[in-house]
Every structure is written in structure tokens, then in C-alpha cells.
Design a protein around this motif. Structure first.
Motif, PDB file in Angstrom:
ATOM      1  N   ARG A  92      58.452  17.415 -16.327  1.00  0.00           N
ATOM      2  CA  ARG A  92      59.532  17.487 -17.338  1.00  0.00           C
ATOM      3  C   ARG A  92      60.551  16.367 -17.120  1.00  0.00           C
ATOM      4  O   ARG A  92      60.996  15.711 -18.076  1.00  0.00           O
ATOM      5  CB  ARG A  92      60.210  18.858 -17.223  1.00  0.00           C
ATOM      6  CG  ARG A  92      61.531  19.001 -17.961  1.00  0.00           C
ATOM      7  CD  ARG A  92      61.303  19.180 -19.447  1.00  0.00           C
ATOM      8  NE  ARG A  92      62.568  19.283 -20.145  1.00  0.00           N
ATOM      9  CZ  ARG A  92      63.277  18.243 -20.610  1.00  0.00           C
ATOM     10  NH1 ARG A  92      62.833  17.009 -20.416  1.00  0.00           N
ATOM     11  NH2 ARG A  92      64.402  18.433 -21.265  1.00  0.00           N
ATOM     12  N   ARG A 121      59.169  12.849 -17.980  1.00  0.00           N
ATOM     13  CA  ARG A 121      59.160  12.582 -19.422  1.00  0.00           C
ATOM     14  C   ARG A 121      60.544  12.191 -19.933  1.00  0.00           C
ATOM     15  O   ARG A 121      60.688  11.259 -20.731  1.00  0.00           O
ATOM     16  CB  ARG A 121      58.644  13.821 -20.154  1.00  0.00           C
ATOM     17  CG  ARG A 121      57.143  14.030 -19.998  1.00  0.00           C
ATOM     18  CD  ARG A 121      56.708  15.385 -20.490  1.00  0.00           C
ATOM     19  NE  ARG A 121      55.244  15.489 -20.563  1.00  0.00           N
ATOM     20  CZ  ARG A 121      54.573  16.624 -20.578  1.00  0.00           C
ATOM     21  NH1 ARG A 121      55.233  17.785 -20.500  1.00  0.00           N
ATOM     22  NH2 ARG A 121      53.260  16.627 -20.650  1.00  0.00           N
ATOM     23  N   ALA A 122      61.571  12.919 -19.477  1.00  0.00           N
ATOM     24  CA  ALA A 122      62.934  12.592 -19.915  1.00  0.00           C
ATOM     25  C   ALA A 122      63.330  11.195 -19.455  1.00  0.00           C
ATOM     26  O   ALA A 122      63.915  10.420 -20.214  1.00  0.00           O
ATOM     27  CB  ALA A 122      63.919  13.632 -19.377  1.00  0.00           C
ATOM     28  N   ARG A 131      61.380   8.660 -18.771  1.00  0.00           N
ATOM     29  CA  ARG A 131      60.629   7.625 -19.482  1.00  0.00           C
ATOM     30  C   ARG A 131      61.227   7.359 -20.863  1.00  0.00           C
ATOM     31  O   ARG A 131      61.310   6.201 -21.296  1.00  0.00           O
ATOM     32  CB  ARG A 131      59.165   8.045 -19.602  1.00  0.00           C
ATOM     33  CG  ARG A 131      58.292   7.017 -20.292  1.00  0.00           C
ATOM     34  CD  ARG A 131      56.848   7.152 -19.871  1.00  0.00           C
ATOM     35  NE  ARG A 131      56.682   6.846 -18.448  1.00  0.00           N
ATOM     36  CZ  ARG A 131      55.658   7.286 -17.703  1.00  0.00           C
ATOM     37  NH1 ARG A 131      54.722   8.046 -18.250  1.00  0.00           N
ATOM     38  NH2 ARG A 131      55.573   6.964 -16.446  1.00  0.00           N
ATOM     39  N   GLU A 132      61.647   8.402 -21.543  1.00  0.00           N
ATOM     40  CA  GLU A 132      62.275   8.219 -22.853  1.00  0.00           C
ATOM     41  C   GLU A 132      63.572   7.423 -22.745  1.00  0.00           C
ATOM     42  O   GLU A 132      63.979   6.752 -23.702  1.00  0.00           O
ATOM     43  CB  GLU A 132      62.552   9.578 -23.501  1.00  0.00           C
ATOM     44  CG  GLU A 132      61.307  10.295 -23.969  1.00  0.00           C
ATOM     45  CD  GLU A 132      61.623  11.629 -24.627  1.00  0.00           C
ATOM     46  OE1 GLU A 132      62.818  11.906 -24.892  1.00  0.00           O
ATOM     47  OE2 GLU A 132      60.684  12.404 -24.891  1.00  0.00           O
ATOM     48  N   MET A 133      64.225   7.496 -21.578  1.00  0.00           N
ATOM     49  CA  MET A 133      65.491   6.801 -21.364  1.00  0.00           C
ATOM     50  C   MET A 133      65.289   5.399 -20.799  1.00  0.00           C
ATOM     51  O   MET A 133      66.262   4.672 -20.566  1.00  0.00           O
ATOM     52  CB  MET A 133      66.371   7.619 -20.406  1.00  0.00           C
ATOM     53  CG  MET A 133      66.695   9.009 -20.901  1.00  0.00           C
ATOM     54  SD  MET A 133      67.605   9.985 -19.669  1.00  0.00           S
ATOM     55  CE  MET A 133      69.233   9.210 -19.773  1.00  0.00           C
ATOM     56  N   GLY A 134      64.035   5.023 -20.539  1.00  0.00           N
ATOM     57  CA  GLY A 134      63.770   3.720 -19.953  1.00  0.00           C
ATOM     58  C   GLY A 134      64.072   3.655 -18.478  1.00  0.00           C
ATOM     59  O   GLY A 134      64.299   2.575 -17.923  1.00  0.00           O
ATOM     60  N   SER A 151      60.530   6.387 -12.717  1.00  0.00           N
ATOM     61  CA  SER A 151      60.519   7.628 -11.936  1.00  0.00           C
ATOM     62  C   SER A 151      59.608   7.506 -10.730  1.00  0.00           C
ATOM     63  O   SER A 151      58.567   6.842 -10.777  1.00  0.00           O
ATOM     64  CB  SER A 151      60.068   8.806 -12.803  1.00  0.00           C
ATOM     65  OG  SER A 151      58.762   8.591 -13.308  1.00  0.00           O
ATOM     66  N   ASP A 204      68.577  17.815 -25.121  1.00  0.00           N
ATOM     67  CA  ASP A 204      67.728  17.586 -23.953  1.00  0.00           C
ATOM     68  C   ASP A 204      68.619  17.694 -22.729  1.00  0.00           C
ATOM     69  O   ASP A 204      69.376  16.769 -22.416  1.00  0.00           O
ATOM     70  CB  ASP A 204      67.083  16.197 -24.047  1.00  0.00           C
ATOM     71  CG  ASP A 204      66.097  15.920 -22.914  1.00  0.00           C
ATOM     72  OD1 ASP A 204      66.286  16.489 -21.812  1.00  0.00           O
ATOM     73  OD2 ASP A 204      65.163  15.116 -23.116  1.00  0.00           O
ATOM     74  N   ARG A 208      67.907  15.015 -19.908  1.00  0.00           N
ATOM     75  CA  ARG A 208      68.479  13.724 -20.303  1.00  0.00           C
ATOM     76  C   ARG A 208      69.990  13.727 -20.068  1.00  0.00           C
ATOM     77  O   ARG A 208      70.552  12.753 -19.555  1.00  0.00           O
ATOM     78  CB  ARG A 208      68.165  13.450 -21.768  1.00  0.00           C
ATOM     79  CG  ARG A 208      68.736  12.139 -22.300  1.00  0.00           C
ATOM     80  CD  ARG A 208      68.541  12.046 -23.812  1.00  0.00           C
ATOM     81  NE  ARG A 208      69.092  10.813 -24.352  1.00  0.00           N
ATOM     82  CZ  ARG A 208      68.424   9.683 -24.531  1.00  0.00           C
ATOM     83  NH1 ARG A 208      67.143   9.638 -24.206  1.00  0.00           N
ATOM     84  NH2 ARG A 208      69.003   8.609 -25.025  1.00  0.00           N
ATOM     85  N   ARG A 213      55.941  24.705 -27.827  1.00  0.00           N
ATOM     86  CA  ARG A 213      56.115  23.768 -26.714  1.00  0.00           C
ATOM     87  C   ARG A 213      55.450  24.368 -25.481  1.00  0.00           C
ATOM     88  O   ARG A 213      55.619  25.550 -25.194  1.00  0.00           O
ATOM     89  CB  ARG A 213      57.603  23.522 -26.470  1.00  0.00           C
ATOM     90  CG  ARG A 213      57.935  22.795 -25.164  1.00  0.00           C
ATOM     91  CD  ARG A 213      59.431  22.540 -25.057  1.00  0.00           C
ATOM     92  NE  ARG A 213      59.830  22.137 -23.716  1.00  0.00           N
ATOM     93  CZ  ARG A 213      61.085  21.856 -23.359  1.00  0.00           C
ATOM     94  NH1 ARG A 213      62.052  21.907 -24.265  1.00  0.00           N
ATOM     95  NH2 ARG A 213      61.361  21.525 -22.106  1.00  0.00           N
TER      96      ARG A 213
END
Length: 448
Positions: free
Chosen positions: A16, A19-20, A22-25, A28, A306, A309, A365
């Protein structure tokens, strides 16, 4: 913003956070034991590093191993997930001492809320309603008898450093008090190395309601409504939903604002959950969890945010991306915790997943790190998946949950999926009319 964060956890929550990030650039780093070398969070992260053998004490609970991994990989921050080191104040302090940012609250706040007596005294001072009970710990049986008489039976004796139902005993009368008191202290000593206990009034038919809060660490805070977590077995949550079926909008706003003000006054940073027993229209504080909760997805679903995030943003020094007036309840969400356990005894059932298919469609989900061929190790918690559904209202959410459970395939191991099929046939569940004792009573009649 951070360039790279390390995730000090495993399984679905580690995935989880990956994924967050990666969306933020944000890059990890996954840590893993030798037993988790083929785990999905290891496969999905940008980097992975082994931190020890299978036992948690030698890997995921090893502060030295986690800190070494962060330094070796150049991680600027550590996200703890939940469980393991997430509420270990000594770990948080060590992280900060190494010049690494802990994505969560301060060591001071974790320590404050980790001690049940200090937490209760703090919340009482901040105007949060508390369960009637002893002022501080109770060291002697004679004192316990006086406190119990003052607040009235039944009473519950709890370990100051407790959690998960350990060191917790019920006394319905003075005849039961001595044995309950001594047993609670003995269990507390064995489980936590601390035999201090306190006493509270036992509520007969309460619901377990928890309020999600989020603070910016600078005196600002919001609440994101409540979750009803009353369906429990041995004090472990089984199903959670938001908003709570028994809470009206006015009550939600009242208790939410009370909680938000309390954590704002503390200067709290990040996500947290203030948990209550709720009976006859009254809230009674029981504890605060200074971390992300397993059931956070239902709050994300109904508020469209999120939380992971947001944790990363605030830890990086950015302001919260929403204000209280931006937060509005949208529909209804339900989460069921799917464990690799064999019914009716709920005994752990590790093994190889021979076939896995996640349900899909509108409002569905699936938070899970399962895949075909994955071998569930026997060393960790038996939670293997969280199925979350969202609908325009509670009936639609229930219909989607029933449909999604019918689509889910988890072959190769036993799981608790049949339990949820059965629960969805029960009028009390369909009507939202249950308390913290309902599930165990139902299990005794139908499964035991």
C-alpha cells in the motif's frame, strides 16, 4: 518532498505504501526477512534489502537492522505501516537521532498514548469523554475493591501497557474481582513485562467507534468521521464500516470536532485514531492508536482521500492538502479482513496459494499481497487480504460486498471467507444492529 523512503513493514500494508509513494514520484525501499524474499512488496518496491531471518524479533522488529537498511540505501524517511515498530517510541527516537524522518507522530506522543493511564488522563484534560474508572494504576486488591464499589459492577481490569485483549479481565461481582485482578496482573506481566493494571466501568452492550484524525504537527488538525469496528472476535476486529450505522451527522460532527481539537492542542503530527466505546448516545475514550489503522481504506473511500499520501506529505513539511470544510461523507464503505485461518477454530493456515483471483467492478478495492504460487509463511499475522467495498448507501455497499465475496478465489489454504458469506445472511448485520459482543455470541451458537 523526499526522494526515497524506506517501508519498515511487510505484506499488504507495505505494498500500500509502495503504491502511494510511486504515485508521488518517491522511490521506495522494501525491507524483508529471508521468509519474505518472494513477497509482492519486495517485487514492487524500487529497492529491496534483506534484514534478517524469519522471526520478527530478528528482522522486522530489529531496530538496528531497519536503521542500517535505511542508512545503506540512503532513505530520507521511514514509513512504519502498522504493527511491528509503528508505535515504538524508542524506535522513533532512534530514527530521528540518525537524521532520518519518521513518517508519523513524535516519540513523545507515541509514548504518551502508549501508556493507557497517561492517555486517559491526557484525553480527560483535553475534554475527551472517558469511561468512569480508577485514577491511575491499581496496585493492591484492597484498592481495586474500593474502586469497583465506587463505580459499580461489572468492572473490567486492563493492563496499562496492554493491547489485543491481553491482560484484560471482567469481574461481574466482588466475588469475581480477586481472581480477575490477579489474573490480569499475571497476564500483563507475562505479555508486556509490566503488571500494572487499571479498572474501568464495564459497559454491557456498547459499540466500538473510532474517530480518524489527522494533524499537521503545527497546531492544525481535522477529523475524517468515524468507523464502526464492533464486529470483533477476542478483541480482534473482523469487519469495519464507515460511517457508523448508529451515528447521526450531528453526533459525528460533535465527537469529531472534540477529537480534532484535542490532537490540535497536542500539536500531533500525522494520522491517528481515537477509539471509543459508544452506548446510549455517550462516547467513552478507551485508547488512541498513533499510526495508520488496518481499516483506513473505508475512511479513504467515503472521504475520497489518500491517507498514506497525506502522511508522506506532512512528514516532508508540506501543509495538509485538505481542510475540515473540504471533508464530506460520500456514501458508505465496508471492509472485511480475510485471514488464512481454518474454521471453526480460526487456527492459522499457512501454505501455498494455488489460485488467486481478486474481485473487481465498481466500488471494489482489494488490498492484498497475494499472487498465484505465493507461499504464506507461518511466522507472521494471518491477515492475507482486505476486501473493501463502497456504495452510494449501506444497502448498496452490502450488495457489492456479497457480490465481491462471490467472485473472490483463494485456493490452496483455508480462509475466513465463508464466515462473511454467513454473516451477510444475518438480519442484525444487514440492519447494522450489533455490539462488540454480537459476533462472539453468534459464533458460539453457529460455529462453536
Amino acid at each position: 518532498m523526499f526522494r526515497k523512503i524506506l517501508i519498515a513493514n511487510r505484506g499488504e500494508i507495505a505494498l500500500r505504501v509502495v503504491r502511494a509513494a510511486r504515485e508521488m514520484g518517491v522511490a521506495s525501499v522494501a525491507v524483508h526477512s529471508t521468509a519474505d524474499a518472494d513477497a509482492m512488496h519486495v517485487r514492487m518496491a524500487d529497492e529491496a534489502i534483506c534484514i534478517g531471518p524469519p522471526p520478527s524479533s530478528d528482522s522486522y522488529l530489529s531496530m538496528a537492522a531497519v536503521l542500517s537498511a535505511a542508512e545503506i540505501t540512503g532513505a530520507e524517511a521511514i514509513h512504519p505501516g502498522y504493527g511491528f515498530l509503528s508505535e515504538n517510541a524508542n524506535f522513533v527516537q532512534a530514527v530521528e537521532d540518525h537524521g532520518i524522518k519518521f513518517i508519523g507522530p513524535s516519540a513523545e506522543h507515541i509514548r504518551m498514548m502508549g501508556d493507557k493511564i497517561t492517555a486517559k488522563e491526557t484525553m480527560h484534560r483535553l475534554g475527551v469523554p472517558c469511561v468512569p474508572g480508577s485514577v491511575g494504576g491499581v496496585a493492591h486488591l484492597e484498592t481495586a475493591q474500593i474502586v469497583a464499589r465506587d463505580i459499580g459492577y461489572p468492572v473490567i481490569i486492563k493492563a496499562t501497557a496492554g493491547g489485543g485483549g491481553r491482560g484484560m479481565k471482567l469481574a461481574r461481582s466482588e466475588d469475581e474481582l480477586e481472581n480477575a485482578f490477579r489474573t490480569a496482573r499475571s497476564e500483563a506481566k507475562a505479555a508486556f513485562g509490566n503488571d500494572e493494571v487499571y479498572i474501568e466501568k464495564y459497559l454491557g452492550r456498547p459499540r466500538h467507534i473510532e474517530v480518524q484524525i489527522f494533524g499537521d504537527g503545527k497546531g492544525g488538525a481535522v477529523h475524517l468521521g468515524e468507523r464502526d469496528c464492533s464486529l470483533q472476535r477476542r478483541h480482534q476486529k473482523v469487519l469495519e464500516e464507515a460511517p457508523g450505522p448508529a451515528i447521526d451527522p450531528e453526533t459525528r460532527e460533535r465527537i469529531g470536532q472534540t477529537c480534532a481539537k484535542a490532537v490540535a492542542d497536542l500539536g500531533y503530527e500525522g494520522a491517528g485514531t481515537i477509539e471509543f466505546l459508544y452506548e446510549d448516545g455517550e462516547f467513552y475514550f478507551i485508547e488512541m492508536n498513533t499510526r495508520l489503522q488496518v481499516e483506513h481504506p473505508v475512511t479513504e473511500a467515503v472521504f475520497g482521500v489518500d491517507l498514506v499520501r497525506e502522511q508522506i506529505r506532512v512528514a516532508a513539511g508540506l501543509p495538509m492538502s485538505f481542510r475540515q470544510e473540504d471533508l464530506r461523507v460520500n456514501g458508505h464503505a465496508i471492509e472485511v479482513r480475510i485471514n488464512a485461518e481454518k474454521l471453526p477454530n480460526f487456527s492459522p493456515c499457512p501454505g501455498k496459494i494455488t489460485q488467486y483471483h481478486a474481485p473487481g467492478g465498481l466500488g471494489i478495492r482489494m488490498d492484498s499481497a497475494l499472487y498465484d504460487g505465493y507461499r504464506i509463511p507461518p511466522y507472521y499475522d494471518s491477515l492475507i487480504a482486505k476486501l473493501i467495498v463502497h456504495g452510494r448507501d449501506r444497502p448498496e455497499a452490502l450488495a457489492r460486498l456479497k457480490r465481491a465475496l462471490g467472485e473472490l478465489i483463494v485456493d490452496g489454504v483455508d480462509s475466513t471467507v465463508p464466515l462473511f458469506h454467513a454473516l451477510l445472511q444475518e438480519p442484525a448485520i444487514l440492519q447494522g444492529d450489533y455490539t462488540i459482543h454480537w459476533l462472539e455470541d453468534w459464533l458460539k451458537r453457529n460455529v462453536g
